[in-house]
Design a protein around this motif. Structure first.
Motif, short mmCIF file in Angstrom:
data_model
loop_
_atom_site.label_atom_id
_atom_site.label_comp_id
_atom_site.label_asym_id
_atom_site.label_seq_id
_atom_site.Cartn_x
_atom_site.Cartn_y
_atom_site.Cartn_z
N UNK A 1 -90.56 -65.94 -25.48
CA UNK A 1 -90.84 -67.29 -25.96
C UNK A 1 -89.92 -68.33 -25.30
N UNK A 2 -90.45 -69.53 -25.17
CA UNK A 2 -89.65 -70.66 -24.68
C UNK A 2 -88.90 -71.28 -25.84
N UNK A 3 -87.79 -71.93 -25.56
CA UNK A 3 -87.02 -72.67 -26.55
C UNK A 3 -86.91 -74.12 -26.12
N UNK A 4 -86.70 -74.99 -27.08
CA UNK A 4 -86.61 -76.43 -26.80
C UNK A 4 -85.20 -76.78 -26.33
N UNK B 1 -102.64 -82.07 -29.08
CA UNK B 1 -102.08 -82.01 -27.73
C UNK B 1 -101.55 -80.61 -27.44
N UNK B 2 -100.97 -79.97 -28.45
CA UNK B 2 -100.49 -78.60 -28.28
C UNK B 2 -101.65 -77.66 -27.94
N UNK B 3 -102.78 -77.83 -28.62
CA UNK B 3 -103.95 -76.99 -28.32
C UNK B 3 -104.44 -77.23 -26.89
N UNK B 4 -104.43 -78.49 -26.48
CA UNK B 4 -104.84 -78.83 -25.11
C UNK B 4 -103.93 -78.15 -24.10
N UNK C 1 -94.50 -78.45 -32.21
CA UNK C 1 -95.91 -78.04 -32.28
C UNK C 1 -96.37 -77.49 -30.93
N UNK C 2 -95.92 -78.10 -29.85
CA UNK C 2 -96.28 -77.61 -28.51
C UNK C 2 -95.72 -76.22 -28.28
N UNK C 3 -94.47 -76.02 -28.69
CA UNK C 3 -93.86 -74.70 -28.51
C UNK C 3 -94.57 -73.62 -29.31
N UNK C 4 -94.98 -73.95 -30.53
CA UNK C 4 -95.71 -72.96 -31.34
C UNK C 4 -96.97 -72.50 -30.62
N UNK C 5 -97.73 -73.47 -30.08
CA UNK C 5 -98.97 -73.12 -29.38
C UNK C 5 -98.69 -72.38 -28.08
N UNK C 6 -97.71 -72.83 -27.32
CA UNK C 6 -97.37 -72.19 -26.05
C UNK C 6 -96.87 -70.77 -26.27
#
Length: 219
Positions: free
Chosen positions: A87-90, A41-44, A71-76
């Motif tokens: 970078x974004x943070x959670x 989903x992160x890759x998507x 995982x989403x944040x790593x990809x983004x």
């Protein structure tokens, strides 16, 4: 007309060999397959021209949602780095947490602590209106409060929110029918799926609902 899209992502599969109804219990983490689902989903998201410009990433405070969001944040953030962006943070928010449930800690099966014991079954009176925990109306309302707040905070932007099956579908049912109450067997919210709600940023009118299941083929 600026539009804001809130993408509600369900977490990946949880490691739960004892089949415990974990609800809001701590220390229930993604399984190895769940990590692969989150990565798919992160890759998507990273490859999607709208989603990879997300202005913020939120999640429920539970382990499985924070790990999926990670995982989403790593990809983004990899994409953002290539574009020279910060970078974004959670950010976690209690309003998108799993439904409260009196069966937490019970097992699906037989023996001591099993769900299907008479003292537990007495709580199940109406599957359409949960008598064993938080009502769908309450779930839908807290999700609605969160979503509309973010529509106001991020006009014209994309926002990613990692949550759980019941909150995501209760909110969708509320948006599409005017009521959060639904039959749980009819939910359409696969693990690591993305349900997207697009609103007019000024009027907050719902313009569209979309659904994607990027992790459907993950083994």
């Amino acid at each position: 007309m600026p539009a804001t899209t809130i993408h509600l992502v369900r977490h990946g599969e949880v490691f739960n060999p004892n089949h415990v109804l974990y609800e809001r219990l701590p220390d229930f983490h993604l399984s190895s397959r769940g990590v692969r689902m989150a990565q798919a989903t992160a890759r998507y998201i990273a490859a999607h021209s709208g989603l990879n410009h997300a202005a913020a990433v939120y999640s429920s405070p539970l382990d499985r949602t924070r790990e999926t969001a990670g995982e989403i944040l790593k990809a983004l953030n990899s994409v953002r780095e290539e574009r020279g962006e910060q970078p974004l943070e959670l950010t976690t928010d209690e309003r998108v947490i799993e439904a409260g449930n009196e069966f937490r800690g019970k097992r699906i099966g037989h023996g001591d602590g099993a769900l299907w014991r008479p003292e537990n079954l007495r709580l199940i009176r109406n599957l359409h209106k949960p008598s064993w925990g938080e009502s769908y109306d309450h779930i839908g309302q807290r999700m609605s409060d969160f979503v509309y707040e973010k529509v106001g905070e991020y006009p014209g932007e994309q926002v990613i929110v990692v949550s759980h099956e019941s909150p995501i579908y209760s909110f969708r049912h509320l948006m599409e029918t005017g009521s959060a109450e639904h039959w749980m067997w009819k939910r359409h919210t696969a693990l690591a799926s993305v349900t997207s709600f697009t609103f007019d940023s000024e009027t907050r009118e719902l313009l569209a609902v979309a659904y994607a299941d990027p992790a459907a083929g993950v083994q």
